[in-house]
Design a protein around this motif. Structure first.
Motif, PDB file in Angstrom:
ATOM      1  N   THR A  56     -26.290   7.548 -37.921  1.00  0.00           N
ATOM      2  CA  THR A  56     -25.791   7.003 -36.657  1.00  0.00           C
ATOM      3  C   THR A  56     -24.635   6.051 -36.923  1.00  0.00           C
ATOM      4  OG1 THR A  56     -27.966   7.216 -35.622  1.00  0.00           O
ATOM      5  CG2 THR A  56     -26.409   5.666 -34.606  1.00  0.00           C
ATOM      6  N   LEU A  57     -24.794   5.181 -37.908  1.00  0.00           N
ATOM      7  CA  LEU A  57     -23.726   4.234 -38.252  1.00  0.00           C
ATOM      8  C   LEU A  57     -22.470   4.964 -38.714  1.00  0.00           C
ATOM      9  CD1 LEU A  57     -25.822   1.479 -40.044  1.00  0.00           C
ATOM     10  CD2 LEU A  57     -24.681   1.301 -37.819  1.00  0.00           C
ATOM     11  N   ARG A  58     -22.632   6.032 -39.484  1.00  0.00           N
ATOM     12  CA  ARG A  58     -21.473   6.816 -39.921  1.00  0.00           C
ATOM     13  C   ARG A  58     -20.743   7.412 -38.721  1.00  0.00           C
ATOM     14  NH1 ARG A  58     -24.528   9.544 -44.928  1.00  0.00           N
ATOM     15  NH2 ARG A  58     -23.921   8.029 -46.504  1.00  0.00           N
ATOM     16  N   THR A  59     -21.523   7.929 -37.775  1.00  0.00           N
ATOM     17  CA  THR A  59     -20.932   8.526 -36.577  1.00  0.00           C
ATOM     18  C   THR A  59     -20.194   7.477 -35.763  1.00  0.00           C
ATOM     19  OG1 THR A  59     -22.695  10.175 -36.501  1.00  0.00           O
ATOM     20  CG2 THR A  59     -21.451   9.828 -34.472  1.00  0.00           C
ATOM     21  N   VAL A  60     -20.820   6.313 -35.590  1.00  0.00           N
ATOM     22  CA  VAL A  60     -20.187   5.229 -34.839  1.00  0.00           C
ATOM     23  C   VAL A  60     -18.914   4.771 -35.549  1.00  0.00           C
ATOM     24  CG1 VAL A  60     -20.454   2.811 -34.120  1.00  0.00           C
ATOM     25  CG2 VAL A  60     -22.302   4.454 -33.718  1.00  0.00           C
ATOM     26  N   LEU A  61     -18.979   4.629 -36.875  1.00  0.00           N
ATOM     27  CA  LEU A  61     -17.797   4.209 -37.637  1.00  0.00           C
ATOM     28  C   LEU A  61     -16.662   5.213 -37.478  1.00  0.00           C
ATOM     29  CD1 LEU A  61     -16.424   2.260 -39.576  1.00  0.00           C
ATOM     30  CD2 LEU A  61     -17.459   3.532 -41.466  1.00  0.00           C
ATOM     31  N   ALA A  62     -16.964   6.491 -37.564  1.00  0.00           N
ATOM     32  CA  ALA A  62     -15.931   7.525 -37.403  1.00  0.00           C
ATOM     33  C   ALA A  62     -15.323   7.448 -35.998  1.00  0.00           C
ATOM     34  CB  ALA A  62     -16.521   8.914 -37.657  1.00  0.00           C
ATOM     35  N   SER A  63     -16.166   7.233 -34.993  1.00  0.00           N
ATOM     36  CA  SER A  63     -15.690   7.116 -33.622  1.00  0.00           C
ATOM     37  C   SER A  63     -14.793   5.891 -33.457  1.00  0.00           C
ATOM     38  CB  SER A  63     -16.881   7.021 -32.668  1.00  0.00           C
ATOM     39  OG  SER A  63     -16.444   6.756 -31.359  1.00  0.00           O
ATOM     40  N   LYS A  64     -15.197   4.770 -34.034  1.00  0.00           N
ATOM     41  CA  LYS A  64     -14.408   3.539 -33.944  1.00  0.00           C
ATOM     42  C   LYS A  64     -13.079   3.699 -34.671  1.00  0.00           C
ATOM     43  CE  LYS A  64     -17.395   0.829 -31.831  1.00  0.00           C
ATOM     44  NZ  LYS A  64     -17.143   0.207 -30.552  1.00  0.00           N
ATOM     45  N   THR A  65     -13.090   4.392 -35.800  1.00  0.00           N
ATOM     46  CA  THR A  65     -11.861   4.622 -36.562  1.00  0.00           C
ATOM     47  C   THR A  65     -10.891   5.473 -35.741  1.00  0.00           C
ATOM     48  OG1 THR A  65     -13.086   4.485 -38.635  1.00  0.00           O
ATOM     49  CG2 THR A  65     -10.931   5.539 -38.719  1.00  0.00           C
ATOM     50  N   ARG A  66     -11.402   6.519 -35.113  1.00  0.00           N
ATOM     51  CA  ARG A  66     -10.550   7.361 -34.251  1.00  0.00           C
ATOM     52  C   ARG A  66      -9.997   6.542 -33.081  1.00  0.00           C
ATOM     53  NH1 ARG A  66     -14.523  11.140 -35.231  1.00  0.00           N
ATOM     54  NH2 ARG A  66     -15.573  10.658 -33.289  1.00  0.00           N
ATOM     55  N   HIS A  67     -10.854   5.716 -32.487  1.00  0.00           N
ATOM     56  CA  HIS A  67     -10.430   4.887 -31.349  1.00  0.00           C
ATOM     57  C   HIS A  67      -9.329   3.917 -31.780  1.00  0.00           C
ATOM     58  CE1 HIS A  67     -10.743   3.002 -27.451  1.00  0.00           C
ATOM     59  NE2 HIS A  67     -10.972   1.820 -28.007  1.00  0.00           N
ATOM     60  N   ALA A  68      -9.495   3.295 -32.943  1.00  0.00           N
ATOM     61  CA  ALA A  68      -8.476   2.369 -33.460  1.00  0.00           C
ATOM     62  C   ALA A  68      -7.162   3.109 -33.689  1.00  0.00           C
ATOM     63  CB  ALA A  68      -8.953   1.711 -34.757  1.00  0.00           C
ATOM     64  N   SER A  69      -7.226   4.310 -34.238  1.00  0.00           N
ATOM     65  CA  SER A  69      -6.010   5.109 -34.454  1.00  0.00           C
ATOM     66  C   SER A  69      -5.332   5.439 -33.124  1.00  0.00           C
ATOM     67  CB  SER A  69      -6.350   6.405 -35.192  1.00  0.00           C
ATOM     68  OG  SER A  69      -6.786   6.132 -36.479  1.00  0.00           O
ATOM     69  N   ASP A  70      -6.139   5.796 -32.122  1.00  0.00           N
ATOM     70  CA  ASP A  70      -5.581   6.085 -30.805  1.00  0.00           C
ATOM     71  C   ASP A  70      -4.905   4.857 -30.208  1.00  0.00           C
ATOM     72  OD1 ASP A  70      -6.458   8.703 -30.903  1.00  0.00           O
ATOM     73  OD2 ASP A  70      -8.242   8.358 -29.668  1.00  0.00           O
ATOM     74  N   LEU A  71      -5.551   3.705 -30.335  1.00  0.00           N
ATOM     75  CA  LEU A  71      -4.962   2.471 -29.804  1.00  0.00           C
ATOM     76  C   LEU A  71      -3.658   2.135 -30.519  1.00  0.00           C
ATOM     77  CD1 LEU A  71      -8.158   0.276 -29.344  1.00  0.00           C
ATOM     78  CD2 LEU A  71      -6.741   1.293 -27.543  1.00  0.00           C
ATOM     79  N   LYS A  72      -3.631   2.303 -31.837  1.00  0.00           N
ATOM     80  CA  LYS A  72      -2.403   2.045 -32.591  1.00  0.00           C
ATOM     81  C   LYS A  72      -1.296   2.974 -32.121  1.00  0.00           C
ATOM     82  CE  LYS A  72      -4.270   0.201 -36.901  1.00  0.00           C
ATOM     83  NZ  LYS A  72      -4.405   0.425 -38.351  1.00  0.00           N
ATOM     84  N   ARG A  73      -1.647   4.243 -31.920  1.00  0.00           N
ATOM     85  CA  ARG A  73      -0.653   5.214 -31.461  1.00  0.00           C
ATOM     86  C   ARG A  73      -0.129   4.812 -30.088  1.00  0.00           C
ATOM     87  NH1 ARG A  73      -1.461   9.098 -28.187  1.00  0.00           N
ATOM     88  NH2 ARG A  73      -3.689   9.202 -28.543  1.00  0.00           N
ATOM     89  N   LYS A  74      -1.020   4.406 -29.176  1.00  0.00           N
ATOM     90  CA  LYS A  74      -0.609   3.998 -27.833  1.00  0.00           C
ATOM     91  C   LYS A  74       0.263   2.746 -27.870  1.00  0.00           C
ATOM     92  CE  LYS A  74      -4.598   6.016 -25.515  1.00  0.00           C
ATOM     93  NZ  LYS A  74      -5.887   5.759 -24.855  1.00  0.00           N
ATOM     94  N   LEU A  75      -0.012   1.878 -28.828  1.00  0.00           N
ATOM     95  CA  LEU A  75       0.779   0.655 -28.964  1.00  0.00           C
ATOM     96  C   LEU A  75       2.079   0.886 -29.735  1.00  0.00           C
ATOM     97  CD1 LEU A  75      -2.104  -1.845 -29.771  1.00  0.00           C
ATOM     98  CD2 LEU A  75      -0.646  -1.857 -27.723  1.00  0.00           C
ATOM     99  N   GLY A  76       2.261   2.098 -30.217  1.00  0.00           N
ATOM    100  CA  GLY A  76       3.475   2.409 -30.969  1.00  0.00           C
ATOM    101  C   GLY A  76       3.420   1.910 -32.400  1.00  0.00           C
ATOM    102  N   ILE A  77       2.231   1.620 -32.877  1.00  0.00           N
ATOM    103  CA  ILE A  77       2.081   1.155 -34.250  1.00  0.00           C
ATOM    104  C   ILE A  77       1.892   2.384 -35.124  1.00  0.00           C
ATOM    105  CG2 ILE A  77       0.708  -0.232 -35.846  1.00  0.00           C
ATOM    106  CD1 ILE A  77      -0.180  -1.900 -33.422  1.00  0.00           C
ATOM    107  N   THR A  78       2.963   2.765 -35.787  1.00  0.00           N
ATOM    108  CA  THR A  78       2.901   3.930 -36.659  1.00  0.00           C
ATOM    109  C   THR A  78       2.610   3.480 -38.083  1.00  0.00           C
ATOM    110  OG1 THR A  78       5.253   3.836 -37.161  1.00  0.00           O
ATOM    111  CG2 THR A  78       4.601   5.152 -35.231  1.00  0.00           C
TER     112      THR A  78
END
Length: 165
Positions: A56-78
């Motif tokens: 469960t923790l691995r799944t949550v971590l993977a989800s959080k990592t994807r979410h962080a990447s999406d937020l960075k992309r939306k913020l223009g942080i490449t």
């Protein structure tokens, strides 16, 4: 003394772990067959729960990592922007240091410190390039390029086939 032994239990080669293992084995040997089976069943259930929590923790971590990447992309942080910012900050830190402003006799020492800073920057760049290489965007680009290559190859074969006819 009890706390000291407990702290060393994580190291299986430590004397405390050996003593603890011997004590556990002695306690387990003193149990009846039914108690041993019950203890093993409890341990198996607990192990299954812990493994489920880990997954469960691995799944949550993977989800959080994807979410962080999406937020960075939306913020223009490449990845490139992060690398550039890291390099600029490293250079700024270097220029502001008192070592940078010392005489030539101290520059030898500065060179060693500079090598360390550049090693850190290189490590950061390698990490960012690795992240970029493993990103979904890069995989998408690779898939698109591969698809385009196959299309060009097919068209080229068709043109050659028609020119022979």
């Amino acid at each position: 003394m009890e706390d000291h032994n407990t702290a060393n239990l994580s190291d299986p080669a430590s004397p405390a772990a050996s003593v603890a293992s011997a004590e556990i084995a002695a306690e387990f040997a003193a149990l009846t067959v039914e108690e041993k089976e019950q203890r093993r069943a409890e341990w198996s259930q607990e192990l299954a729960r812990v493994e489920e929590e880990i997954n469960t923790l691995r799944t949550v971590l993977a989800s959080k990592t994807r979410h962080a990447s999406d937020l960075k992309r939306k913020l223009g942080i490449t990845v490139w922007k992060e690398v550039t910012d890291d390099m600029n900050q490293g250079i700024k830190n270097l220029k502001e240091s008192t070592v940078y402003q010392r005489t030539e006799s101290v520059l030898k020492s500065t060179g060693e410190k500079t090598a360390s800073v550049f090693g850190s920057i290189t490590s950061g760049i390698s990490s960012k390039f690795s992240q970029m290489k493993n990103s979904e965007s890069m995989r998408s680009i690779e898939a698109s390029v591969g698809s385009a290559y196959e299309n060009v190859k097919a068209v080229s074969s068709l043109v050659r086939w028609r020119s022979r006819s």
